[in-house]
Design a protein around this motif. Structure first.
Motif, short mmCIF file in Angstrom:
data_model
loop_
_atom_site.label_atom_id
_atom_site.label_comp_id
_atom_site.label_asym_id
_atom_site.label_seq_id
_atom_site.Cartn_x
_atom_site.Cartn_y
_atom_site.Cartn_z
N ALA A 274 0.85 -1.19 0.00
CA ALA A 274 0.00 0.00 0.00
C ALA A 274 0.88 1.24 0.00
CB ALA A 274 -0.92 0.01 1.23
N ILE A 275 0.37 2.29 -0.60
CA ILE A 275 1.11 3.55 -0.64
C ILE A 275 0.14 4.71 -0.48
CG2 ILE A 275 1.01 3.71 -3.17
CD1 ILE A 275 3.84 4.96 -3.03
N ASP A 276 0.57 5.74 0.24
CA ASP A 276 -0.23 6.95 0.38
C ASP A 276 0.72 8.15 0.44
OD1 ASP A 276 -2.69 8.27 0.49
OD2 ASP A 276 -2.73 8.31 2.67
N TYR A 277 0.15 9.33 0.22
CA TYR A 277 0.96 10.55 0.16
C TYR A 277 0.27 11.65 0.94
CZ TYR A 277 3.19 14.74 -1.75
OH TYR A 277 3.84 15.94 -1.88
N HIS A 278 1.04 12.38 1.75
CA HIS A 278 0.53 13.53 2.50
C HIS A 278 1.17 14.78 1.91
CE1 HIS A 278 -0.48 16.27 5.73
NE2 HIS A 278 -1.18 15.33 6.35
N ALA A 279 0.34 15.59 1.22
CA ALA A 279 0.88 16.76 0.52
C ALA A 279 1.42 17.79 1.49
CB ALA A 279 -0.21 17.36 -0.37
N GLY A 280 0.73 17.99 2.62
CA GLY A 280 1.17 18.98 3.59
C GLY A 280 2.53 18.65 4.19
N LYS A 281 2.77 17.38 4.46
CA LYS A 281 4.05 16.94 5.01
C LYS A 281 5.07 16.64 3.93
CE LYS A 281 1.71 14.53 8.87
NZ LYS A 281 2.21 15.32 10.01
N ASP A 282 4.61 16.44 2.71
CA ASP A 282 5.44 15.97 1.60
C ASP A 282 6.15 14.68 1.99
OD1 ASP A 282 6.32 15.94 -0.98
OD2 ASP A 282 7.82 17.52 -0.73
N GLN A 283 5.35 13.74 2.47
CA GLN A 283 5.86 12.45 2.91
C GLN A 283 5.05 11.32 2.28
OE1 GLN A 283 5.75 12.59 7.21
NE2 GLN A 283 7.42 14.08 7.34
N ILE A 284 5.68 10.17 2.17
CA ILE A 284 5.06 8.98 1.59
C ILE A 284 4.94 7.92 2.68
CG2 ILE A 284 5.40 7.08 -0.04
CD1 ILE A 284 6.82 9.12 -1.87
N LEU A 285 3.79 7.26 2.72
CA LEU A 285 3.52 6.19 3.66
C LEU A 285 3.39 4.88 2.89
CD1 LEU A 285 2.54 5.17 6.53
CD2 LEU A 285 0.23 5.83 5.79
N GLU A 351 -7.51 15.50 4.64
CA GLU A 351 -7.92 16.78 5.21
C GLU A 351 -9.42 16.98 5.02
OE1 GLU A 351 -6.09 18.93 7.01
OE2 GLU A 351 -4.52 17.41 6.88
N GLY A 352 -10.07 17.56 6.03
CA GLY A 352 -11.50 17.81 5.98
C GLY A 352 -12.35 16.67 6.50
N LEU A 353 -11.72 15.54 6.80
CA LEU A 353 -12.45 14.39 7.32
C LEU A 353 -12.18 14.24 8.82
CD1 LEU A 353 -11.82 11.70 4.54
CD2 LEU A 353 -13.71 13.33 4.73
N PRO A 354 -13.11 13.65 9.56
CA PRO A 354 -12.86 13.41 10.98
C PRO A 354 -11.60 12.57 11.18
CG PRO A 354 -15.18 13.08 10.47
CD PRO A 354 -14.47 13.25 9.15
N GLY A 355 -10.69 13.06 12.02
CA GLY A 355 -9.42 12.36 12.24
C GLY A 355 -8.35 12.74 11.24
N ALA A 356 -8.53 13.85 10.53
CA ALA A 356 -7.58 14.26 9.49
C ALA A 356 -6.15 14.26 10.03
CB ALA A 356 -7.94 15.63 8.97
N GLY A 357 -5.25 13.68 9.26
CA GLY A 357 -3.84 13.62 9.63
C GLY A 357 -3.46 12.38 10.41
N ASN A 358 -4.45 11.67 10.95
CA ASN A 358 -4.16 10.39 11.60
C ASN A 358 -3.92 9.33 10.53
OD1 ASN A 358 -4.58 11.58 14.11
ND2 ASN A 358 -6.72 10.93 14.22
N ILE A 359 -3.37 8.20 10.94
CA ILE A 359 -3.09 7.10 10.02
C ILE A 359 -4.03 5.93 10.33
CG2 ILE A 359 -1.39 5.38 9.31
CD1 ILE A 359 0.79 7.43 9.90
#
Length: 488
Positions: A274-285, A351-359
């Motif tokens: 699995a892969i995800d991206y956080h634009a605000g942090k500019d990090q990849i999970l 962002e904009g969802l309940p728990g935004a920024g959590n994993i």
């Protein structure tokens, strides 16, 4: 409780053989020649308006998030399936479908704002002979009908002179670029030079991440960034290699020989799924099936920096910024400290969802002995996985951060606060699956093997149970506004 039982009108049939099997029978040569021609799909494709949902159990109608289910067929073990996606309405009827000219299972597709898809699949099985699970050779962006408007074949990617294949997961980025997981074939000589004891096989595979810039106007592409597992190893077996060291002293690097008993003999050591991206942090999970961990890496780097070891929270580099789920993987814990077991679909809450920024982490919790009994692939393995027993769970975590850096606790392991935990005695997904947060705070859970999707409320109650028309890696739910352009 309201219950709707709808007839299943879609039959999704798994092809009987793979190229490896073709080579062993008398007609193998003819079959291999036929692989270069378009496949004749025997699967019945549903039409718009067909009721395809096998069953809908609506337990809490007032808590349901209204919307359309996005369902893409996938099965990591039975990989010769139609690469087919559809949008289902509240009654389980096909509201829209995307046709396909690809096969291949073990991955999902992503709905784009254009109404098209980002998807991966198989066009030439000869190119994938001997590859690890869920490998593909083709990446596509489609229009609203499923017709490719841009396509990239893995044969046309050139990195370090090694063969590349795509696998498992990819992601559209906000800037229009694409992130995709890759296998990179590594020779035993190259692996040995990196201190990697690769077993007796002729080839091993190093997982990686590619960022690709597609050009839809001229069908070209540019590889603008990449990250390779082999660049970020620590090992304590080969004293002559530059990455020799004490595993526990380098939590920012990955032990190339963990776990010690892993089979098949070190051939693919990471199995990112699995892969995800956080634009605000500019990090990849990313999620590693083998290490039972999730990893965060820096994306704000050049290609050269991504290959360096200046990361780990100390500067730009490709070493791990954060890892979680199994501190034994970096010799700072034991089996009792392990939280995940063969997890899939780690993603940041948007962002904009309940728990935004959590994993969110979808933890299959499938023990390794069960995996061994299932085998490595094919129709028999796909059937065997349905007999496995267990309980899966979902973790929502918030990593501990101080001044922008991920923090380790007193025990020397990375820390995260548990925000939400969910499990149900009747919910077990032995392979694949996903967890996605919805705008009303509910979470959409996918059981690939069971062909089920559950929507659960924040208090843990099951809102609705869907029994779907096909295995799906990760199902999504979209509001009417989000998919309005599909019906124009």
């Amino acid at each position: 409780m309201t219950r709707f039982t709808l007839s299943l009108l879609v039959s999704l049939i798994v092809a009987a053989t793979t190229m490896a099997q073709d080579a062993d029978n008398a007609s193998g040569r003819a079959n291999r020649q036929a692989e270069t021609r378009p496949r004749q799909q025997s699967t019945t494709i549903a039409s718009v308006g067909d009721a395809v949902m096998k069953e809908i159990d609506l337990a809490l109608p007032d808590e349901l998030y209204p919307g359309y289910l996005f369902w893409h067929q996938a099965d990591e073990l039975a990989t010769d399936v139609v690469n087919y996606a559809m949008l289902l309405d509240a009654e389980g009827k096909v509201a829209h479908r995307w046709d396909t000219d690809l096969t291949g299972g073990g991955h999902t597709s992503y709905l784009l704002k254009s109404g098209g898809l980002l998807r991966t699949g198989i066009r030439d099985r000869r190119y994938l002979a001997g590859q690890p699970v869920a490998a593909t050779d083709t990446l596509q962006i489609t229009d609203k009908t499923g017709k490719a408007v841009w396509e990239l074949n893995a044969k046309n990617i050139h990195i370090n002179g090694n063969k590349i294949t795509f696998h498992h997961d990819m992601l559209p980025m906000p800037n229009g670029n694409l992130l995709v997981l890759i296998y990179e074939e590594i020779s035993p000589k190259e692996a040995a030079a990196a201190g990697w004891s690769a077993g007796k096989g002729k080839t091993v595979w190093s997982d990686g991440v590619l960022e690709i810039k597609p050009n839809l106007d001229n069908s070209s592409h540019e590889v603008v960034w990449y990250w390779r597992f082999i660049d970020h190893m620590i090992q304590d077996q080969n004293t002559k290699a530059a990455n020799y060291g004490v595993i526990a002293d380098h939590p920012e690097r990955v032990d190339g020989h963990f776990p010690k008993s892993y089979a098949p003999m070190n051939a693919v050591r990471q199995h990112l799924n699995a892969i995800d991206y956080h634009a605000g942090k500019d990090q990849i999970l990313v999620s590693s099936f083998i290490y039972n961990e999730i990893w965060v890496i820096d994306h704000s780097t050049t290609i050269e920096q991504a290959a360096s070891s200046a990361g780990g929270g100390r500067g730009k580099g490709g070493d791990l910024l954060f890892r979680y789920g199994n501190p034994a993987a970096y010799a700072r814990g034991s089996e009792k400290d392990r939280l995940f077991q063969n997890q899939h679909d780690a993603n940041w809450v948007n962002e904009g969802l309940p728990g935004a920024g959590n994993i969110l982490v979808f933890n299959n919790n499938t023990d390794t002995s069960s995996i061994a009994r299932v085998g490595t692939g094919g129709a028999a393995a796909a059937a065997a996985q349905q007999q496995l027993k267990g309980i899966s769970n979902v973790h929502e975590i918030s990593p501990t951060v101080d001044d922008g850096r991920y923090v380790m606790g007193k025990a020397g392991a990375f820390e995260a606060k548990s925000i939400w935990f969910w499990e149900h005695k009747d919910f077990f997904a032995p392979f694949q699956g996903g967890a996605r947060r919805l705008p009303n705070g509910n979470t959409l859970l996918t059981d690939t093997v069971g062909r089920r999707v559950w929507e659960v409320a924040s208090d843990g109650d099951v809102v609705v149970r869907y029994k779907g028309p096909a295995p799906a890696f990760k199902a999504f739910k979209f509001s009417a506004e989000q998919v309005a352009n599909l019906f124009e």
